[in-house]
Design a protein around this motif. Structure first.
Motif, PDB file in Angstrom:
ATOM      1  N   ALA A 180       0.830  -1.204   0.000  1.00  0.00           N
ATOM      2  CA  ALA A 180       0.000   0.000   0.000  1.00  0.00           C
ATOM      3  C   ALA A 180       0.864   1.253   0.000  1.00  0.00           C
ATOM      4  CB  ALA A 180      -0.929  -0.003   1.211  1.00  0.00           C
ATOM      5  N   ALA A 181       1.958   1.225   0.742  1.00  0.00           N
ATOM      6  CA  ALA A 181       2.871   2.365   0.788  1.00  0.00           C
ATOM      7  C   ALA A 181       3.489   2.628  -0.578  1.00  0.00           C
ATOM      8  CB  ALA A 181       3.961   2.115   1.825  1.00  0.00           C
ATOM      9  N   ALA A 182       3.935   1.572  -1.248  1.00  0.00           N
ATOM     10  CA  ALA A 182       4.529   1.730  -2.575  1.00  0.00           C
ATOM     11  C   ALA A 182       3.507   2.281  -3.568  1.00  0.00           C
ATOM     12  CB  ALA A 182       5.079   0.392  -3.058  1.00  0.00           C
ATOM     13  N   ALA A 183       2.289   1.767  -3.507  1.00  0.00           N
ATOM     14  CA  ALA A 183       1.242   2.215  -4.429  1.00  0.00           C
ATOM     15  C   ALA A 183       0.888   3.679  -4.201  1.00  0.00           C
ATOM     16  CB  ALA A 183       0.003   1.340  -4.272  1.00  0.00           C
ATOM     17  N   ALA A 184       0.916   4.110  -2.935  1.00  0.00           N
ATOM     18  CA  ALA A 184       0.544   5.486  -2.608  1.00  0.00           C
ATOM     19  C   ALA A 184       1.601   6.487  -3.045  1.00  0.00           C
ATOM     20  CB  ALA A 184       0.309   5.610  -1.103  1.00  0.00           C
ATOM     21  N   VAL A 185       2.844   6.050  -3.123  1.00  0.00           N
ATOM     22  CA  VAL A 185       3.970   6.964  -3.348  1.00  0.00           C
ATOM     23  C   VAL A 185       4.489   6.934  -4.780  1.00  0.00           C
ATOM     24  CG1 VAL A 185       6.403   7.299  -2.733  1.00  0.00           C
ATOM     25  CG2 VAL A 185       4.690   6.990  -0.937  1.00  0.00           C
ATOM     26  N   ALA A 186       4.506   5.755  -5.393  1.00  0.00           N
ATOM     27  CA  ALA A 186       5.178   5.568  -6.682  1.00  0.00           C
ATOM     28  C   ALA A 186       4.553   6.404  -7.791  1.00  0.00           C
ATOM     29  CB  ALA A 186       5.148   4.090  -7.068  1.00  0.00           C
ATOM     30  N   THR A 187       5.414   6.908  -8.657  1.00  0.00           N
ATOM     31  CA  THR A 187       4.993   7.589  -9.881  1.00  0.00           C
ATOM     32  C   THR A 187       5.777   7.005 -11.042  1.00  0.00           C
ATOM     33  OG1 THR A 187       6.691   9.324  -9.753  1.00  0.00           O
ATOM     34  CG2 THR A 187       4.605   9.726  -8.582  1.00  0.00           C
ATOM     35  N   ALA A 188       5.353   7.312 -12.245  1.00  0.00           N
ATOM     36  CA  ALA A 188       6.064   6.799 -13.414  1.00  0.00           C
ATOM     37  C   ALA A 188       7.499   7.321 -13.443  1.00  0.00           C
ATOM     38  CB  ALA A 188       5.319   7.200 -14.686  1.00  0.00           C
ATOM     39  N   ALA A 189       7.673   8.554 -13.012  1.00  0.00           N
ATOM     40  CA  ALA A 189       9.008   9.157 -13.030  1.00  0.00           C
ATOM     41  C   ALA A 189       9.867   8.699 -11.860  1.00  0.00           C
ATOM     42  CB  ALA A 189       8.886  10.680 -13.009  1.00  0.00           C
ATOM     43  N   ALA A 190       9.229   8.319 -10.758  1.00  0.00           N
ATOM     44  CA  ALA A 190       9.979   7.913  -9.561  1.00  0.00           C
ATOM     45  C   ALA A 190       9.332   6.679  -8.943  1.00  0.00           C
ATOM     46  CB  ALA A 190      10.031   9.060  -8.563  1.00  0.00           C
ATOM     47  N   PRO A 191       9.518   5.518  -9.570  1.00  0.00           N
ATOM     48  CA  PRO A 191       8.898   4.299  -9.064  1.00  0.00           C
ATOM     49  C   PRO A 191       9.588   3.803  -7.791  1.00  0.00           C
ATOM     50  CG  PRO A 191      10.347   3.792 -10.897  1.00  0.00           C
ATOM     51  CD  PRO A 191      10.307   5.283 -10.794  1.00  0.00           C
ATOM     52  N   VAL A 192       8.819   3.226  -6.909  1.00  0.00           N
ATOM     53  CA  VAL A 192       9.357   2.560  -5.726  1.00  0.00           C
ATOM     54  C   VAL A 192       8.614   1.242  -5.560  1.00  0.00           C
ATOM     55  CG1 VAL A 192      10.205   4.558  -4.453  1.00  0.00           C
ATOM     56  CG2 VAL A 192       7.819   3.890  -4.234  1.00  0.00           C
ATOM     57  N   THR A 193       9.326   0.226  -5.109  1.00  0.00           N
ATOM     58  CA  THR A 193       8.762  -1.112  -4.982  1.00  0.00           C
ATOM     59  C   THR A 193       9.085  -1.672  -3.600  1.00  0.00           C
ATOM     60  OG1 THR A 193       9.076  -1.509  -7.353  1.00  0.00           O
ATOM     61  CG2 THR A 193       8.743  -3.448  -5.947  1.00  0.00           C
ATOM     62  N   PHE A 194       8.109  -2.291  -2.984  1.00  0.00           N
ATOM     63  CA  PHE A 194       8.330  -2.913  -1.685  1.00  0.00           C
ATOM     64  C   PHE A 194       8.876  -4.316  -1.868  1.00  0.00           C
ATOM     65  CE2 PHE A 194       6.563  -5.378   2.004  1.00  0.00           C
ATOM     66  CZ  PHE A 194       7.415  -4.831   2.955  1.00  0.00           C
ATOM     67  N   TRP A 195       9.978  -4.609  -1.219  1.00  0.00           N
ATOM     68  CA  TRP A 195      10.578  -5.943  -1.239  1.00  0.00           C
ATOM     69  C   TRP A 195       9.950  -6.731  -0.090  1.00  0.00           C
ATOM     70  CZ3 TRP A 195      16.513  -7.038  -0.270  1.00  0.00           C
ATOM     71  CH2 TRP A 195      16.761  -8.410  -0.428  1.00  0.00           C
ATOM     72  N   ALA A 196       8.938  -7.496  -0.395  1.00  0.00           N
ATOM     73  CA  ALA A 196       8.239  -8.293   0.607  1.00  0.00           C
ATOM     74  C   ALA A 196       8.997  -9.594   0.822  1.00  0.00           C
ATOM     75  CB  ALA A 196       6.808  -8.572   0.148  1.00  0.00           C
ATOM     76  N   GLN A 197       9.665  -9.702   1.945  1.00  0.00           N
ATOM     77  CA  GLN A 197      10.505 -10.862   2.217  1.00  0.00           C
ATOM     78  C   GLN A 197      10.297 -11.332   3.652  1.00  0.00           C
ATOM     79  OE1 GLN A 197      12.870 -12.750   0.301  1.00  0.00           O
ATOM     80  NE2 GLN A 197      12.583 -13.966   2.149  1.00  0.00           N
ATOM     81  N   ASN A 198      10.171 -12.620   3.830  1.00  0.00           N
ATOM     82  CA  ASN A 198      10.115 -13.211   5.163  1.00  0.00           C
ATOM     83  C   ASN A 198      11.546 -13.364   5.667  1.00  0.00           C
ATOM     84  OD1 ASN A 198       9.872 -14.749   7.455  1.00  0.00           O
ATOM     85  ND2 ASN A 198       8.568 -16.319   6.547  1.00  0.00           N
ATOM     86  N   TRP A 199      11.959 -12.451   6.530  1.00  0.00           N
ATOM     87  CA  TRP A 199      13.334 -12.453   7.018  1.00  0.00           C
ATOM     88  C   TRP A 199      13.549 -13.393   8.203  1.00  0.00           C
ATOM     89  CZ3 TRP A 199      16.602 -10.564   3.750  1.00  0.00           C
ATOM     90  CH2 TRP A 199      16.247  -9.500   2.924  1.00  0.00           C
ATOM     91  N   ARG A 200      12.569 -14.241   8.486  1.00  0.00           N
ATOM     92  CA  ARG A 200      12.736 -15.230   9.552  1.00  0.00           C
ATOM     93  C   ARG A 200      13.396 -16.499   9.018  1.00  0.00           C
ATOM     94  NH1 ARG A 200       6.380 -14.959  11.306  1.00  0.00           N
ATOM     95  NH2 ARG A 200       6.248 -12.688  11.513  1.00  0.00           N
ATOM     96  N   LYS A 201      13.428 -16.622   7.688  1.00  0.00           N
ATOM     97  CA  LYS A 201      13.885 -17.867   7.078  1.00  0.00           C
ATOM     98  C   LYS A 201      15.378 -17.836   6.762  1.00  0.00           C
ATOM     99  CE  LYS A 201       9.461 -19.184   5.018  1.00  0.00           C
ATOM    100  NZ  LYS A 201       8.797 -19.607   3.749  1.00  0.00           N
TER     101      LYS A 201
END
Length: 208
Positions: free
Chosen positions: A153-174
């Protein structure tokens, strides 16, 4: 890739997968113990992290400062960039107003994750860093589903075509990171907090 006790790749494919072509990431860090093994894995696997310490939920201020200084000490030891986010607990309280009595892993936690990760996504955008992630996903006390939902949701709210941002969803327990975290906690003699951070999680801890 799976992870061994020295932060190196194992041959068997498994728990931790980085996005193709990623060489840097803005890592939202809740504390030094939780970020230690994650940062070590990143550095060993071709990813340069910048630590973003943004945790206005933490209470009291003395607790916040202890966790902040440990996070900063860890980054300085490794020679990686560390950024201090603003601490405004009163504003955070106003933002989660009405959710105070929610249980852990309930609506308050989800809203808190959204607030912190949206600020992280904006910071990544300002820095020109395409990906962001969070050490919150290393805690067994947190809902991975909520963290992923908040990050996306954070990435979708912030990202633009000129300045894309992507959330790296990772389970860091593994991938052996939980055991490595415990080893590094001892090696660095980190301060190791006994509750999530806010006064409401502290209350839950006392009631257990």
């Amino acid at each position: 890739m799976e992870y061994n006790d020295k932060g190196r790749k194992k041959t068997r494919r498994g728990a931790i997968e980085k996005p193709d072509g990623m060489t840097e990431v803005l890592l939202h860090a809740c504390c030094a113990p939780c970020s230690s093994a994650i940062v070590e894995w990143m550095l060993a696997n071709g990813v340069r992290p910048t630590i973003f310490y943004y945790n206005p939920n933490i209470y009291p201020r003395e607790e916040y400062e202890m966790r902040k200084e440990e996070s900063k000490r860890h980054a300085e030891k490794l020679g990686i960039r560390w950024i201090d986010g603003d601490y405004d607990h009163e504003r955070w309280l106003a933002d989660i107003s009405g959710l105070e009595d929610e249980p852990e892993r309930g609506g308050r936690c989800l809203h808190c994750f959204r607030l912190r990760l949206t600020t992280t996504a904006l910071q990544a955008q300002r820095l020109g860093i395409r990906h962001f992630a969070t050490t919150l996903a290393s805690s067994r006390w947190k809902s991975l589903e909520q963290i992923s939902q908040a990050g996306e949701a954070a990435a979708a709210a912030v990202a633009t075509a000129a300045a894309p941002v992507t959330f790296w969803a990772q389970n860091w327990r593994k991938g052996g990171l939980q055991d490595r975290r415990n080893q590094l906690l001892r090696e660095y003699a980190f301060y190791n907090q006994q509750y999530c951070g806010c006064e409401f999680s502290m209350r839950g801890r006392k009631n257990n």
